[in-house]
Scaffold this motif. Structure first.
Motif, short mmCIF file in Angstrom:
data_model
loop_
_atom_site.label_atom_id
_atom_site.label_comp_id
_atom_site.label_asym_id
_atom_site.label_seq_id
_atom_site.Cartn_x
_atom_site.Cartn_y
_atom_site.Cartn_z
N ARG A 51 7.04 8.22 7.16
CA ARG A 51 7.68 8.32 5.85
C ARG A 51 6.62 8.24 4.76
NH1 ARG A 51 12.71 9.83 5.33
NH2 ARG A 51 12.72 8.69 3.36
N SER A 52 6.94 8.74 3.60
CA SER A 52 6.06 8.57 2.45
C SER A 52 6.16 7.13 1.94
CB SER A 52 6.46 9.53 1.32
OG SER A 52 5.77 9.21 0.13
N PRO A 53 5.01 6.46 1.73
CA PRO A 53 5.07 5.07 1.26
C PRO A 53 5.41 4.93 -0.22
CG PRO A 53 2.80 5.75 1.48
CD PRO A 53 3.64 6.89 2.02
N ALA A 54 5.19 6.01 -1.00
CA ALA A 54 5.31 5.91 -2.46
C ALA A 54 4.46 4.75 -2.96
CB ALA A 54 6.77 5.80 -2.87
N SER A 55 4.98 3.94 -3.87
CA SER A 55 4.16 2.89 -4.48
C SER A 55 3.94 1.68 -3.59
CB SER A 55 4.76 2.44 -5.82
OG SER A 55 4.47 3.39 -6.81
N LEU A 56 4.51 1.65 -2.38
CA LEU A 56 4.09 0.63 -1.43
C LEU A 56 2.61 0.78 -1.11
CD1 LEU A 56 7.03 0.41 1.15
CD2 LEU A 56 6.79 -0.70 -1.08
N THR A 57 2.08 1.97 -1.37
CA THR A 57 0.64 2.22 -1.25
C THR A 57 -0.17 1.18 -1.99
OG1 THR A 57 0.97 4.60 -1.02
CG2 THR A 57 -1.17 3.88 -1.85
N LYS A 58 0.33 0.74 -3.13
CA LYS A 58 -0.44 -0.18 -3.98
C LYS A 58 -0.67 -1.53 -3.32
CE LYS A 58 0.95 1.96 -8.36
NZ LYS A 58 2.00 2.94 -7.98
N ILE A 59 0.11 -1.87 -2.30
CA ILE A 59 -0.16 -3.10 -1.55
C ILE A 59 -1.53 -3.00 -0.88
CG2 ILE A 59 0.64 -4.67 0.26
CD1 ILE A 59 3.47 -3.53 -0.18
N MET A 60 -1.82 -1.83 -0.29
CA MET A 60 -3.14 -1.64 0.32
C MET A 60 -4.23 -1.55 -0.73
SD MET A 60 -5.11 -1.49 2.89
CE MET A 60 -4.16 -1.22 4.39
N THR A 61 -3.94 -0.90 -1.86
CA THR A 61 -4.92 -0.86 -2.95
C THR A 61 -5.33 -2.27 -3.34
OG1 THR A 61 -3.96 1.19 -3.79
CG2 THR A 61 -5.31 -0.08 -5.33
N LEU A 62 -4.36 -3.17 -3.44
CA LEU A 62 -4.65 -4.55 -3.80
C LEU A 62 -5.31 -5.30 -2.65
CD1 LEU A 62 -1.43 -5.38 -5.84
CD2 LEU A 62 -3.76 -5.11 -6.72
N ILE A 108 7.56 -8.32 -2.26
CA ILE A 108 6.22 -8.05 -2.71
C ILE A 108 6.14 -6.74 -3.53
CG2 ILE A 108 5.51 -9.16 -0.58
CD1 ILE A 108 3.67 -7.08 0.12
N LYS A 109 6.79 -5.58 -3.11
CA LYS A 109 6.56 -4.34 -3.86
C LYS A 109 7.67 -3.32 -3.61
CE LYS A 109 3.93 -1.88 -6.59
NZ LYS A 109 5.13 -1.14 -7.06
N THR A 110 8.01 -2.59 -4.69
CA THR A 110 8.94 -1.47 -4.60
C THR A 110 8.17 -0.15 -4.62
OG1 THR A 110 9.18 -1.28 -7.00
CG2 THR A 110 10.69 -2.77 -5.85
N GLY A 111 8.88 0.94 -4.32
CA GLY A 111 8.29 2.26 -4.41
C GLY A 111 9.36 3.33 -4.48
N TYR A 112 9.02 4.43 -5.16
CA TYR A 112 9.95 5.56 -5.21
C TYR A 112 9.22 6.84 -5.55
CZ TYR A 112 13.25 9.02 -6.86
OH TYR A 112 13.93 10.19 -7.03
N THR A 113 9.50 7.87 -4.80
CA THR A 113 9.27 9.27 -5.18
C THR A 113 10.47 10.05 -4.66
OG1 THR A 113 8.12 9.91 -3.14
CG2 THR A 113 6.75 9.06 -4.95
N ARG A 114 10.61 11.28 -5.11
CA ARG A 114 11.73 12.09 -4.65
C ARG A 114 11.68 12.28 -3.13
NH1 ARG A 114 12.90 17.53 -7.85
NH2 ARG A 114 13.22 15.92 -9.45
N ALA A 115 10.45 12.45 -2.62
CA ALA A 115 10.30 12.68 -1.18
C ALA A 115 10.57 11.43 -0.36
CB ALA A 115 8.90 13.20 -0.88
N SER A 116 10.18 10.27 -0.88
CA SER A 116 10.28 9.03 -0.10
C SER A 116 11.65 8.38 -0.20
CB SER A 116 9.23 8.03 -0.58
OG SER A 116 9.57 7.49 -1.85
N GLY A 117 12.35 8.60 -1.30
CA GLY A 117 13.51 7.79 -1.58
C GLY A 117 13.07 6.43 -2.10
#
Length: 433
Positions: free
Chosen positions: A65-76, A230-239
């Motif tokens: 699945r697309s992580p959307a802004s859950l990506t930012k957990i790894m960035t941090l 810890i974190k939310t995320g959304y894009t059209r592709a990910s939901g």
């Protein structure tokens, strides 16, 4: 480098009491669903007992699945490694490029040529989920966002997130940026255990920057007892996605929900799954041991290698803290614990280079980190661009930390190690797992 304490994050965790109307509205938004309805309204999910690492519930947990802004957990996660390694501190100014400023909303509206302090960039990711701040972090640490994506991906694989690929630091749409609910569960456990002091920032409810106040997108922080991130995320592709952590008394659950139809349904699904499986949660924490097979999606735990531990002469074993993984990382199929010590911001080689140079093994993470820093300082040109990290293995009841540099071909690893030995720096060249 400054040491974080709860007092640092406290001003941003506090918030004024909600009005009665707001509380009523919030309760309506977060009203729990039946488990059957919750299951239908999400695409993938996992609930993990953080005390034991036992998986209590899954739905399509290994589906990409697309992580959307859950990506930012790894960035941090990567940024926290730089902080702990002393490469920067909370007040370090990060430069804003035209590329970073041009990211799509949601963002702070940073201007090219300006700067933002590390501590503000962190809180911007946690609360506003600011894409421009994420790109700023990536470029300042990795040189380019593409390079930083390679660091993120290699880190993910070393943590056991074998199905995850990152191409950017924000989670903006990219068809190659993929993860699974299981992998996001692993990341959530690792960031709170590897960086407990920094993890506290995920409790931030409000963040004020240049006169504007931003509210955390994670609504469970405001209406579900015990939520600490810890974190939310959304894009059209990910939901609508959410990774959440809830602690009450001695119980601790971590959940990941991916592909919700709406934000409200996603939140309600998470609450329902937590409520349903809370009674099965353990009040006792496991004392070390392996990250159980169900969390890695395998039928049996990966076997420990029989290869002996490599240690520098004079290193005296001492008790090590409990971790969630086990295995001598010299062998194929073993699990890896990674704690980056980013003495160089970007790997110069692609991840296809599958050899490591190991410069020691120690019974504490701090000793391994110090060794990486010392070797990097003495041989900076030789190791330029090779990602430093630590990988753990168990020897008896003691956890050891291998200090390694990644991204070598076989010949390069052997020649680099030979050069290090000429500098009186002990090392071995070995194949990556």
């Amino acid at each position: 480098m400054k040491v974080l304490t709860r007092s640092f994050w406290a001003p941003w965790r506090r918030f004024s009491s909600l009005s009665l109307a707001a509380v009523i509205g919030l309760g309506a938004v977060l009203a729990p669903l039946s488990e059957a309805v919750a299951d239908r309204r999400i695409r993938a999910a996992i609930i993990i007992d953080a005390n034991t690492n036992k998986v209590l519930y899954t739905k399509s947990a290994d589906a990409l699945r697309s992580p959307a802004s859950l990506t930012k957990i790894m960035t941090l996660y990567v940024l926290f490694a730089y902080l702990r390694a002393g490469r920067l501190d909370l007040d370090t100014p990060l430069k804003v490029s035209k590329h970073a400023a041009g990211q799509s909303p949601t963002k702070l509206g940073l201007k090219p040529g300006s700067t933002i302090k590390v501590k503000d960039a962190i809180k911007a990711l946690v609360t506003k989920s600011a894409n421009d701040a994420a790109a700023v972090i990536a470029e300042n640490l990795g040189g380019t966002e593409e390079n930083f994506g390679k660091i993120m991906t290699e880190t993910a694989h070393n943590l056991g997130m074998k199905s995850t690929t990152f191409r950017n630091a924000s989670g903006l749409p990219n068809k190659e940026q993929l993860t699974t609910a299981r992998d996001m569960g692993i990341l959530a456990l690792r960031i709170m255990r590897d960086y407990p002091k920094y993890y506290e920032v995920f409790e931030t409810k409000y963040f004020t920057y240049k006169g504007r106040r931003y509210r955390n997108h994670n609504r469970l922080l405001f209406g579900y007892k015990g939520t600490d991130g810890i974190k939310t995320g959304y894009t059209r592709a990910s939901g609508f996605n959410l990774t959440a952590s809830v602690q009450r008394s001695d119980k601790h659950l971590v959940g990941v929900v991916l592909g919700g139809r709406t934000g409200a349904q996603r939140d309600a699904a998470m609450r329902t799954l937590f409520d349903k499986h809370w009674r099965k949660a353990s009040t006792k924490k496991s004392k070390g041991g392996a990250l159980i097979a169900s969390l890695f999606g395998t039928s049996t735990p990966p076997p420990p290698s029989r290869k002996p531990a490599y240690a520098l002469a004079g290193n005296t074993p001492s008790p090590a803290p409990a971790t969630i993984e086990q295995g001598d990382v010299s062998g194929p199929g073993d699990t890896v614990r990674t704690s980056l010590s980013p003495n160089r911001p970007a790997p110069r080689r692609a991840t296809r280079d599958t050899y490591h140079v190991q410069v020691g093994a120690f019974t504490t993470s701090g000793d391994a980190q110090n060794r990486l820093g010392m070797v990097q300082q003495r041989a900076s040109k030789l190791l330029n661009g090779h990602l430093p990290f630590t990988a753990t293995f168990m020897k008896g009841d003691t956890e050891w930390y291998r200090a390694r540099f990644a991204g070598f071909s076989k010949n390069d690893a052997q020649s680099t190690c030979a050069a290090l030995k000429r500098m009186k720096l002990e090392c071995i060249a070995l194949s990556a797992e």
